[in-house]
Scaffold this active site. Structure first.
Site, mmCIF file in Angstrom:
data_model
loop_
_atom_site.group_PDB
_atom_site.id
_atom_site.type_symbol
_atom_site.label_atom_id
_atom_site.label_comp_id
_atom_site.label_asym_id
_atom_site.label_seq_id
_atom_site.Cartn_x
_atom_site.Cartn_y
_atom_site.Cartn_z
ATOM 1 N N LYS A 146 -9.838 -12.368 -16.272
ATOM 2 C CA LYS A 146 -10.036 -12.342 -14.970
ATOM 3 C C LYS A 146 -10.384 -10.819 -14.646
ATOM 4 C CE LYS A 146 -5.964 -11.139 -12.316
ATOM 5 N NZ LYS A 146 -6.254 -9.771 -11.525
ATOM 6 N N ASN A 147 -9.753 -9.811 -15.401
ATOM 7 C CA ASN A 147 -9.771 -8.284 -15.061
ATOM 8 C C ASN A 147 -11.245 -7.860 -15.402
ATOM 9 O OD1 ASN A 147 -7.643 -8.344 -13.838
ATOM 10 N ND2 ASN A 147 -6.310 -7.251 -15.359
ATOM 11 N N ARG B 288 -6.381 -6.876 -4.539
ATOM 12 C CA ARG B 288 -6.778 -5.450 -4.697
ATOM 13 C C ARG B 288 -8.111 -5.302 -5.374
ATOM 14 N NH1 ARG B 288 -4.480 -0.613 -5.248
ATOM 15 N NH2 ARG B 288 -5.343 0.896 -6.933
ATOM 16 N N CYS C 194 -1.042 -8.067 -5.722
ATOM 17 C CA CYS C 194 0.404 -8.080 -6.214
ATOM 18 C C CYS C 194 1.034 -6.747 -5.598
ATOM 19 C CB CYS C 194 0.483 -7.964 -7.743
ATOM 20 S SG CYS C 194 0.012 -9.625 -8.282
ATOM 21 N N ARG D 44 0.151 1.457 -4.884
ATOM 22 C CA ARG D 44 -0.977 1.339 -5.803
ATOM 23 C C ARG D 44 -2.255 2.120 -5.097
ATOM 24 N NH1 ARG D 44 -1.738 -4.638 -8.195
ATOM 25 N NH2 ARG D 44 -3.002 -3.603 -9.733
ATOM 26 N N PRO D 45 -2.154 3.348 -5.390
ATOM 27 C CA PRO D 45 -3.129 4.438 -4.266
ATOM 28 C C PRO D 45 -4.536 4.141 -4.786
ATOM 29 C CG PRO D 45 -1.950 5.877 -5.771
ATOM 30 C CD PRO D 45 -1.655 4.150 -6.058
ATOM 31 N N ILE D 46 -5.446 4.668 -4.127
ATOM 32 C CA ILE D 46 -6.924 4.765 -4.380
ATOM 33 C C ILE D 46 -7.615 6.143 -4.453
ATOM 34 C CG2 ILE D 46 -7.702 2.110 -3.734
ATOM 35 C CD1 ILE D 46 -8.118 3.528 -0.819
ATOM 36 N N LEU E 239 -7.875 8.276 -6.539
ATOM 37 C CA LEU E 239 -8.783 8.559 -7.881
ATOM 38 C C LEU E 239 -10.304 8.195 -7.560
ATOM 39 C CD1 LEU E 239 -6.186 8.239 -10.599
ATOM 40 C CD2 LEU E 239 -7.070 10.427 -9.765
ATOM 41 N N ASP F 238 0.931 -5.410 -17.963
ATOM 42 C CA ASP F 238 0.914 -6.799 -17.387
ATOM 43 C C ASP F 238 1.690 -7.875 -18.458
ATOM 44 O OD1 ASP F 238 -0.522 -5.908 -15.289
ATOM 45 O OD2 ASP F 238 -2.328 -6.837 -16.012
ATOM 46 N N VAL G 196 3.354 2.905 -16.282
ATOM 47 C CA VAL G 196 2.216 2.768 -15.306
ATOM 48 C C VAL G 196 2.197 2.749 -13.755
ATOM 49 C CG1 VAL G 196 -0.019 1.298 -15.297
ATOM 50 C CG2 VAL G 196 0.918 1.855 -17.695
ATOM 51 N N ARG H 262 -3.378 -17.172 -9.179
ATOM 52 C CA ARG H 262 -4.482 -15.876 -8.892
ATOM 53 C C ARG H 262 -5.004 -15.603 -10.103
ATOM 54 N NH1 ARG H 262 -2.137 -11.146 -7.149
ATOM 55 N NH2 ARG H 262 -4.135 -10.366 -7.943
#
Ligand code: UD1
Length: 421
Positions: free
Chosen positions: A22-23, A93, A117, A122-124, A126, A308, A330, A400
């Site tokens: 998936k990732n 996300r 999730c 979970r910032p963005i 970066l 995960d 993490v 998902r």
């Protein structure tokens, strides 16, 4: 709302085939935006997140052909829109990964704030820092981000990531492949999905070196062409089935795996006394009649222990006699499954990012919630060994990210049913 009903049964036994990751497939689908030519992606898992990404690409003007069950042909020749809607991005996300390729191809991108999730902050930042370093102008509103490239295009830069974020590394890599000049991403994430994305883009004509190490060098090219690619096997699904064998004290052969990608899980399971062998056929996991021992673990960016798999591993540790410490480094707030496991009779105490599991107590079936995608898998694993019936709700999270979840578990002998409430 759909639910899983899980019952205690025999140890899992048999063969399971792992799906494409998936990732890896999500950024790869997004990267098809970088070319006007067709791309063919094989081993695409049939998941809700993939469906959302397909819908987004179509909403941008692309067309997608499902040529076989797990093969997609993506054609982004027409790119009529440069904006990913709230309707889509709130569901997943990974939709923020559209920003890099849209910015590179169209010089402009508007993406609503990502959902997915709820595992802590979970910032963005970066991602945005990287786009800015490449010369983009960023406008951040409350619920969307707009990025605009300079008139003469993005410009290669040296970018140091404060944390090796997977998404930021991928997004910056996708933005930089068509930039003028060379980009270096330092302290880059090293996950196998990043290597797979770089391999795919290199097949499209990109010049990326060093993916899989902490420094990635991207020499910008004028344009990319179509390519065909097979997605790597899903290491998180692989690890989930390794733990399914371990928690039920079963014996499972896991096929279509890259053993190197699950090294930390193999090492920890062996430490606990589970047999894990790499064979020509795949990964053989045997926990039959083993006297297992507790262990400690700490999640880290790759090649460390994956966050995960923290919750499924914790389910397993509740069944092992002795005390285990689990440290999550993490994500913040990734212990929501602890309350659910305790509801099933586990004895887990948390203090900040540390959980102490006193294992060996028999779990009892209960009504629990899949608090996130992987925590949902963790609940199912616990349900396989708990007395009575475990009812897992909010399973849309699980769907998902896991292909044919119930089917694969049932084929190994698990007592699991999906019901509509
Ligand atoms: C990806 C995976 C997810 C996995 C995670 C970590 C996908 C689609 N998802 O998520 O399954 O759990 O990697 O292995 O590939 N961070 C910042 N600023 C940023 C970006 C991230 O501070 O701009 C922080 C996050 O808050 C988090 C940490 O970095 O604490 C890791 O996040 P990141 O590696 O970006 O994870 P994702 O790409 O979201």
């Amino acid at each position: 709302m759909a639910k899983f009903l899980v019952q205690n049964g025999a140890p899992l036994y048999g063969v399971v085939q792992i799906s494409g990751a998936k990732n890896a497939v999500l950024p790869e689908m997004a990267s098809a935006i970088l070319t006007k030519e067709k791309c063919k992606i094989s081993d695409v898992p049939n998941l809700i997140d993939v469906k959302v990404m397909k819908e987004i690409l179509v909403s941008l003007g692309g067309s997608i052909n499902q040529i076989e069950e797990n093969v997609l042909e993506i054609n982004m020749e027409e790119l009529s829109k440069h904006e990913a809607s709230y309707e889509h991005t709130s569901k997943m996300r990974a939709s923020f990964l559209l920003m890099g390729p849209l910015l590179a191809r169209a010089g402009y991108a508007k993406v609503y704030m990502p959902g997915g999730c709820t595992i802590g902050e979970r910032p963005i930042g970066l991602h945005l820092k990287g786009f800015e370093a490449l010369g983009a102008e960023i406008i951040a509103k409350e619920n969307y981000i707009e990025a605009t490239a300079p008139e003469n295009g993005l410009k290669g830069a040296a970018i140091y990531l404060d944390f090796p974020s997977v998404g930021a590394t991928e997004n910056i890599m996708m933005a930089a492949v068509l930039a003028n000049g060379t980009t270096y991403i330092e302290n880059a994430a090293q996950e196998p999905e990043i290597v797979d994305l770089a391999n795919f883009m290199n097949k499209m004509g990109a010049k990326i070196k060093g993916a899989g190490t902490d420094t990635i060098k991207i020499e910008g090219v004028k344009s990319l062409h179509g390519a065909a690619h097979n997605v790597i096997p899903d290491r998180i699904e692989t690890a989930t089935f390794m733990l399914a064998a371990a928690i039920t004290r079963g014996e499972v052969m896991i096929k279509n795996v890259v053993p190197d990608h699950v090294k930390p899980i193999t090492a920890k399971l062996r430490e606990c006394g589970v047999t894990v062998e790499i064979t020509e056929e795949g990964l053989y996991v045997n926990a039959k009649e083993r006297k297992l021992i507790a262990t400690d673990l700490k999640t880290l960016p790759y090649p460390g222990f994956p966050t995960d798999i923290q919750s499924p591993f914790m389910s397993f540790l509740t069944t092992v006699e002795g005390s285990s410490t689990v440290i999550e480094t993490v994500f913040e707030n990734r212990f929501m499954h602890v309350a659910e496991l305790n509801r099933m009779g586990a004895n887990i105490k948390t203090e900040g990012n540390r959980a102490i599991v006193q294992g060996g107590k028999k779990l009892e079936g209960s009504s629990v919630i899949a608090t996130d995608l992987r925590a949902g898998a963790a609940m199912v694993l616990a349900g396989l060994v708990a007395s009575g019936t475990t009812e897992v709700s909010q399973i849309y999270h699980v769907e998902r990210g896991y292909e044919k979840f119930v089917e694969k578990f049932r084929a190994l002998g698990a007592n699991i049913l999906r019901i509509e409430d």
